[in-house]
Structures are given as structure tokens and as C-alpha cells.
Design an enzyme around this catalytic site. Structure first.
Site, PDB file in Angstrom:
ATOM      1  N   ASP A 101      -4.462 -12.168 -29.878  1.00 42.26           N
ATOM      2  CA  ASP A 101      -4.185 -12.635 -31.236  1.00 42.26           C
ATOM      3  C   ASP A 101      -3.088 -13.685 -31.236  1.00 42.26           C
ATOM      4  OD1 ASP A 101      -2.425 -10.566 -30.459  1.00 42.26           O
ATOM      5  OD2 ASP A 101      -1.919 -10.102 -32.534  1.00 42.26           O
ATOM      6  N   GLU A 112      -0.980  -7.709 -30.506  1.00 40.24           N
ATOM      7  CA  GLU A 112       0.440  -7.679 -30.126  1.00 40.24           C
ATOM      8  C   GLU A 112       1.326  -8.270 -31.215  1.00 40.24           C
ATOM      9  OE1 GLU A 112       4.188  -9.214 -28.196  1.00 40.24           O
ATOM     10  OE2 GLU A 112       2.665 -10.267 -29.360  1.00 40.24           O
TER      11      GLU A 112
END
Length: 464
Positions: free
Chosen positions: A102, A179
Site C-alpha cells: 500500500d 502497513e
């Protein structure tokens, strides 16, 4: 952006001494153009938190083509961890490398983003696009954070294979969702808003991995740290009284207003004074890194704009508080409550709506890994590894997950901001040499191929 050079890592502690000939063979096997194209292809797949599926599939397919035997392990099918592997053909330490899929970006929730970002910021192409600019630098947040470092260790593993170097211990190559975030808070709740819990946390517990050491591959300007901050988000609610606007007796002073929104000035002043004291008292300076926790009000909520006739009885601030290793959320909560008690408000409460503690590796336990990174940096870049700038040990990175579970872990990688192709190739070489220095070298590849034909793929029927 690294700190002052310090002998905090000793190459003599590396489990395996990499030779100059091995370095040269691996360096020759790194194709810089291929690395840049991989980073651009991967970086140009939109993958904000909660939408990592396409990027995950790209990594899975690439690993499969390169023979890294990937698998998907996910808390939800649309947000999997991708786990590949290399080595494991002898006796050596196991190393896990991880990077996140991400990318920092607006949430994509229109009614939320329009109250957080300016229009020009939302239009910034670097949120989702990556390119090599006219100055020879790689642009785009997906490459900087974090698919550039991911591409570096993927190409590093490929270079080991191309150079005919077989690892004795096993190295896991992992790409994780979530994360960066988000976190389930208020009405944004449930699995759909989980971040870190479904990434490296889930990978560690359910991914079929058993590392001796771990590296969170992220930009550190080639520095290294084995400490990391956590954080807590505190909701501070201020209570007052709603009064129908036509009958409101407007007070002379804003702080005497019944609407709690009018009390925000003194409340913010009090929280700001507390945050200054918290930051000054929280600095954590150890051999593995210097953490400087910071505090910031992340958001404010109060009332309902479509229901405006009588003000509001509740106003809330959301306070983002960094936690150094060895600090607890309770330490911050006591201080916030004390600060609020000194403010003239009709009432308040404080609740930690998110808590993630920070962690650090024990210096002695991490020494073999730190020594391997230092030895690799000397061989690849001609200089010792430096302790990373405090900003990199003052945030959450996924080495925290492994240090939490007593797996010595560091974060280290390429320049964080607009790296050059040469920077990325240098980082790939450091990762490849580190894998070899940690895992050790097994027998030659023909011997491995003969053994696998007898014992099957993934077998390790002999030792070095």
C-alpha cells in the site's frame, strides 16, 4: 539523510564472510534497467490501503516466473500477503525481507478527502503515478514508499540466482498489505479498515515463516536502525450544552460559551503544552537508533453541519501521539488527562482509540544481522553503514512486528526521496550481499539441481 557515521555495526559479526569475487558476480547479475522497469511497472499499479489486490497479483506473478515459489496468505482474499522464497539448501540462518504494497495517498472516500486535502494536493500525480524524470530521478510515492525497496530485494534475489549462488539458509521475500494504514476508528470500523493487523502481523503468525532475522525494506538513505516508535490515537471529547440559536445569550468571552467548540482554544493550548513536554521527555537514544516521538492533532469533529440549529454538546479532538520503545500508551494518557483537568470546560473524557507500542531489537541479538548489513554496505558502497537519521526510528515500520516477537529486525534501504537508478541498483546489491552474509552459501547449483531431482522441489537433503 543519515546520521553521523558510528561503529554501531561490526562486519565481523556477519554469519558468512562474502568474498570480493562473490560481490563481483552478484553485481554483474543486477540489471539496472530491469530494476527500474520493475519498479515503474509495480509502482504504477494503484494500491492505496484497502486496494492492494492488483499490486499483490503482480508481485505473485513475477515471483512465479522467476521461480520463487510464491503463495498468498491473507486475512481477506482481496488483501493477501505474497510470500516467495529462495535458498534453504544447507545449514544457515533464515532471513525474512518485507516491504508493503500500500502507498500513502488520499483515502478515496470523497467526503473525507475534501475536508483533509486541498484540491491541488488531490491532483498531485505522484500519489499514483511513477516515472523517470528529466533529471534521472524516479518520481512517485509508490516507488518511494514502498515498492521501490520491494523491487530492490526482488531483483537482489534474482541476481543471486543469475550469479549461480545458492543460499544455505532460507530467505523469504514478502509483500504485505496495510502497513500505512488505515485504522478502524469510530464509524470506519471492521475488517475493511484494518491495516497493520492483516499485513506483517498476519504474515508472521500464519505465513509459514520462521525467520532468525528480518529486514523491513524501506527508504533510509542507506542508513540502518533496529528501533522503531509506536503510536496511540487519543480521542479527547469536550462536553458543553446545545442552545437554540434564537435564545442564545452570547457571552462576552468565547471561553464562556456553552458550545464546546468555543472552548477549543484553551484546550488546544493545554494539549500543545503537554505535547512539548512529552516530546522533550520521550527522546530515546540507543546504539540502534535515536527516536524522537512527536505529537499532533490529527482531526477534529463537532456537531453536524446539516443539523445546525442549536450548536452541539460534544466536540472531539483526535490526538496522534508517537510512543518510543519502552513507553506505554498509559504514560501518555495520564499526561493528557492531567492537562485537560487544568482547562475550564464543563466536562471531558479521554479514550485511546488506537494503541500500537514501539519496539527495538536487543543489541547483542541483532549484531549478526547488523554486521551482515554493514559488511554488505562496505562491499557494495565502499563505506560502513551509518545509523539512520532519527526520522526513520521515530515512526512505525514493520521491523516493529518482528522485534515484538523477539526476531531481531532492522529497517534499511535506498534513498527515501527521488532515488536514481544507480541508487536502486546499489540498494539491490546491498540486499543481495546481506542475504548471502546472513544465510550463507550452500553447495554449487548443479549439486542442488541433482538433489532436487531426487528429493523434490524445496528439499534440502544436504548441508554445507
Amino acid at each position: 539523510m543519515t546520521g553521523t557515521p558510528a561503529p554501531f555495526a561490526d562486519p565481523m559479526h556477519a554469519p558468512y564472510a562474502v568474498s570480493a569475487a562473490e560481490r563481483d558476480a552478484i553485481a554483474a547479475a543486477i540489471d539496472t534497467d530491469e530494476l527500474v522497469q520493475l519498479a515503474l511497472a509495480l509502482g504504477n499499479i494503484p494500491a492505496p490501503s484497502r486496494s492492494e489486490a492488483a499490486a499483490a497479483q503482480f508481485v505473485f506473478d513475477w515471483m512465479q516466473r522467476e521461480g520463487f515459489r510464491p503463495r498468498k496468505v491473507g486475512a481477506t482474499p482481496e488483501r493477501p500477503n505474497i510470500i516467495g522464497e529462495i535458498g534453504g539448501h544447507g545449514t544457515g540462518a533464515n532471513l525474512l525481507l518485507t516491504a508493503h504494497l500500500d502507498t500513502e495517498s488520499p483515502s478515496g472516500i470523497t467526503h473525507q478527502d475534501r475536508f483533509r486535502y486541498r484540491e491541488a494536493t488531490l491532483a498531485d500525480p505522484e500519489w499514483t503515478q511513477c516515472w523517470l524524470d528529466e533529471d534521472g530521478r524516479l518520481r512517485g510515492y509508490p516507488i518511494s514508499n514502498d515498492r521501490g525497496p520491494m523491487s530492490c530485494f526482488l531483483i537482489a534475489a534474482k541476481a543471486l540466482n543469475k550469479a549461480g549462488i545458492t543460499l544455505a539458509g532460507k530467505a523469504w521475500l514478502t509483500a504485505c498489505p496495510g502497513e500505512i494504514g488505515p485504522e478502524p476508528i469510530e464509524e470506519y470500523e471492521g475488517v475493511a479498515y484494518l491495516g497493520k493487523d492483516i499485513g506483517a502481523h498476519y504474515l508472521f503468525h500464519h505465513g509459514g515463516v520462521a525467520p532468525d532475522y528480518a529486514i523491513a525494506a524501506e527508504g533510509t538513505d542507506f542508513g540502518m536502525t533496529w528501533t522503531g516508535c509506536g503510536y496511540a490515537v487519543f480521542r479527547v471529547r469536550i462536553f458543553g450544552r446545545g442552545v437554540f440559536t434564537p435564545i442564545l445569550e452570547t457571552p462576552e468571552r468565547a471561553v464562556d460559551h456553552p458550545n464546546p467548540i468555543y472552548r477549543l482554544g484553551p484546550v488546544i493550548d493545554a494539549l500543545h503544552r503537554w505535547s512539548q513536554a512529552w516530546e522533550a521527555a520521550s527522546v530515546h537514544d540507543v546504539p540502534g537508533g535515536r527516536s524522537v516521538p512527536r505529537v499532533q492533532i490529527a482531526s477534529v469533529r463537532g456537531g453536524a453541519p446539516m443539523d445546525f440549529g442549536a450548536g452541539t454538546e460534544v466536540c472531539a479532538l483526535y490526538l496522534d501521539v508517537a510512543l518510543a520503545p519502552r513507553q506505554k500508551a498509559a504514560d501518555a494518557m495520564h499526561g493528557i488527562v492531567e492537562a485537560m483537568r487544568a482547562v475550564d470546560v464543563e466536562g471531558f473524557d479521554v479514550e485511546p482509540v488506537v494503541v500500537r507500542h514501539g519496539f527495538e531489537a536487543e543489541d547483542a541479538a541483532v549484531a549478526p544481522l547488523a554486521g551482515a548489513v554493514d559488511a554488505a554496505t562496505r562491499l557494495a558502497r565502499g563505506t560502513p553503514v551509518e545509523r539512520a537519521h532519527p526520522v526513520y526510528s521515530s515512526m512505525w515500520r514493520d521491523h516493529n512486528v518482528f522485534n515484538m516477537h523477539r526476531i531481531p529486525a532492522v529497517t534499511t534501504g535506498m534513498p527515501r526521496w527521488r532515488p536514481t537508478p544507480a541508487d536502486m541498483a546499489s540498494s539491490a546489491l546491498v540486499y543481495a550481499l546481506t542475504m548471502l552474509a546472513v544465510c550463507g552459501r550452500a553447495a554449487d547449483r548443479p549439486a542442488v539441481a541433482r538433489a532436487m531431482s531426487v528429493y523434490g522441489e524445496g528439499a534440502a537433503p544436504f548441508e554445507t
